[in-house]
Motif scaffolding. Structure first.
Motif, mmCIF file in Angstrom:
data_model
loop_
_atom_site.group_PDB
_atom_site.id
_atom_site.type_symbol
_atom_site.label_atom_id
_atom_site.label_comp_id
_atom_site.label_asym_id
_atom_site.label_seq_id
_atom_site.Cartn_x
_atom_site.Cartn_y
_atom_site.Cartn_z
ATOM 1 N N HIS A 24 0.581 -1.062 -0.059
ATOM 2 C CA HIS A 24 0.073 0.142 0.121
ATOM 3 C C HIS A 24 0.942 1.348 0.086
ATOM 4 O O HIS A 24 1.944 1.148 0.311
ATOM 5 N N THR A 25 0.257 2.377 -0.538
ATOM 6 C CA THR A 25 1.057 3.814 -0.596
ATOM 7 C C THR A 25 0.215 4.612 0.029
ATOM 8 O O THR A 25 -1.301 4.636 -0.079
ATOM 9 N N GLU A 26 0.823 5.726 0.610
ATOM 10 C CA GLU A 26 0.050 6.713 1.247
ATOM 11 C C GLU A 26 0.628 8.255 0.890
ATOM 12 O O GLU A 26 2.247 8.111 1.053
ATOM 13 N N THR A 27 0.175 9.326 0.332
ATOM 14 C CA THR A 27 1.012 10.328 0.051
ATOM 15 C C THR A 27 0.228 11.280 1.111
ATOM 16 O O THR A 27 -0.969 11.674 1.115
ATOM 17 N N PHE A 28 1.369 12.225 1.602
ATOM 18 C CA PHE A 28 0.911 13.451 2.341
ATOM 19 C C PHE A 28 1.397 14.742 1.758
ATOM 20 O O PHE A 28 2.582 14.561 1.468
ATOM 21 N N SER A 29 0.811 15.846 1.977
ATOM 22 C CA SER A 29 1.236 17.253 1.738
ATOM 23 C C SER A 29 1.707 17.720 3.074
ATOM 24 O O SER A 29 0.660 17.840 3.702
ATOM 25 N N LEU A 30 2.769 18.282 3.180
ATOM 26 C CA LEU A 30 3.296 18.944 4.446
ATOM 27 C C LEU A 30 3.633 20.266 4.266
ATOM 28 O O LEU A 30 4.161 20.783 3.364
ATOM 29 N N PRO A 31 3.067 21.008 5.498
ATOM 30 C CA PRO A 31 3.101 22.346 5.091
ATOM 31 C C PRO A 31 4.576 23.111 5.627
ATOM 32 O O PRO A 31 4.577 24.083 6.424
ATOM 33 N N GLN A 42 16.014 12.324 9.481
ATOM 34 C CA GLN A 42 17.114 11.213 10.122
ATOM 35 C C GLN A 42 16.210 10.987 11.447
ATOM 36 O O GLN A 42 16.082 9.724 11.950
ATOM 37 N N GLN A 43 15.855 12.064 12.154
ATOM 38 C CA GLN A 43 15.180 11.634 13.760
ATOM 39 C C GLN A 43 13.883 10.961 13.376
ATOM 40 O O GLN A 43 13.442 10.178 14.155
ATOM 41 N N LEU A 44 12.866 11.470 12.229
ATOM 42 C CA LEU A 44 11.672 10.630 12.132
ATOM 43 C C LEU A 44 11.981 9.255 11.847
ATOM 44 O O LEU A 44 11.112 8.268 12.229
ATOM 45 N N TRP A 49 7.060 5.385 15.581
ATOM 46 C CA TRP A 49 5.776 6.197 14.867
ATOM 47 C C TRP A 49 5.807 7.661 14.495
ATOM 48 O O TRP A 49 6.751 8.281 15.359
ATOM 49 N N ILE A 50 5.196 7.902 13.504
ATOM 50 C CA ILE A 50 5.323 9.184 13.005
ATOM 51 C C ILE A 50 3.844 9.502 12.877
ATOM 52 O O ILE A 50 2.917 8.435 12.451
ATOM 53 N N THR A 51 3.410 10.687 13.536
ATOM 54 C CA THR A 51 2.047 10.949 13.415
ATOM 55 C C THR A 51 1.754 12.177 12.749
ATOM 56 O O THR A 51 2.481 13.322 12.666
ATOM 57 N N PHE A 52 0.708 12.269 11.448
ATOM 58 C CA PHE A 52 0.353 13.336 10.891
ATOM 59 C C PHE A 52 -1.046 13.785 11.474
ATOM 60 O O PHE A 52 -2.240 12.890 11.349
ATOM 61 N N LEU A 54 -4.340 15.577 10.273
ATOM 62 C CA LEU A 54 -4.964 16.016 9.173
ATOM 63 C C LEU A 54 -6.331 17.120 9.796
ATOM 64 O O LEU A 54 -6.578 16.836 10.771
ATOM 65 N N ILE A 55 -6.923 17.366 8.820
ATOM 66 C CA ILE A 55 -8.032 18.346 9.135
ATOM 67 C C ILE A 55 -9.351 17.600 9.787
ATOM 68 O O ILE A 55 -9.624 17.969 11.029
ATOM 69 N N ASP A 56 -9.351 16.140 9.351
ATOM 70 C CA ASP A 56 -10.567 15.612 9.811
ATOM 71 C C ASP A 56 -10.085 14.182 10.762
ATOM 72 O O ASP A 56 -10.849 13.333 11.162
ATOM 73 N N GLN A 57 -8.754 13.924 10.850
ATOM 74 C CA GLN A 57 -8.143 12.654 11.583
ATOM 75 C C GLN A 57 -6.923 12.812 11.732
ATOM 76 O O GLN A 57 -5.973 13.826 11.252
ATOM 77 N N THR A 58 -6.265 12.082 12.644
ATOM 78 C CA THR A 58 -4.989 11.587 12.615
ATOM 79 C C THR A 58 -4.570 10.497 12.320
ATOM 80 O O THR A 58 -5.087 9.348 12.648
ATOM 81 N N ILE A 59 -3.254 10.430 11.625
ATOM 82 C CA ILE A 59 -2.731 9.210 11.175
ATOM 83 C C ILE A 59 -1.277 8.882 11.815
ATOM 84 O O ILE A 59 -0.642 9.825 11.710
#
Length: 100
Positions: A24-31, A42-44, A49-52, A54-59
């Protein structure tokens, strides 16, 4: 996108695509711009876990399940061991096309 808006959008955001072990793939646009993302990369990757947010949810993404990450625009400032500048991608179709 064309013109100055496209240049602004490219400079002020970074597109990150995660390719998972299960294909599977997922693409995110980061500000943030690519240089800011590079400073954190490198730290990420060391985090479990990495947390994003979003307007309607957290991934939350398990970095252990990520096989590849693509970043647009490119981070050309990355240097050092294991970093290859001026590389080109050659897909199977391109390799075979040159042989006929």
């Amino acid at each position: 996108m064309k013109g100055s808006f496209a240049k602004y959008a490219q400079e002020s955001s970074t597109e990150v695509t995660f390719y998972y072990i299960d294909s599977h793939t997922e693409t995110f646009s980061l500000p943030i711009n690519a240089q800011e993302f590079q400073a954190q990369l490198q730290q990420l990757l060391k985090q479990p876990w990495i947390t994003f947010h979003l307007i309607d949810q957290t991934i939350c993404i398990c970095t252990e399940k990520v096989m590849k990450i693509e970043i647009i625009p490119p981070i050309n400032q990355m240097q050092g061991e294991g970093v290859f500048a001026n590389s080109q991608r050659i897909t199977a179709l391109q390799r075979n096309a040159g042989r006929y």
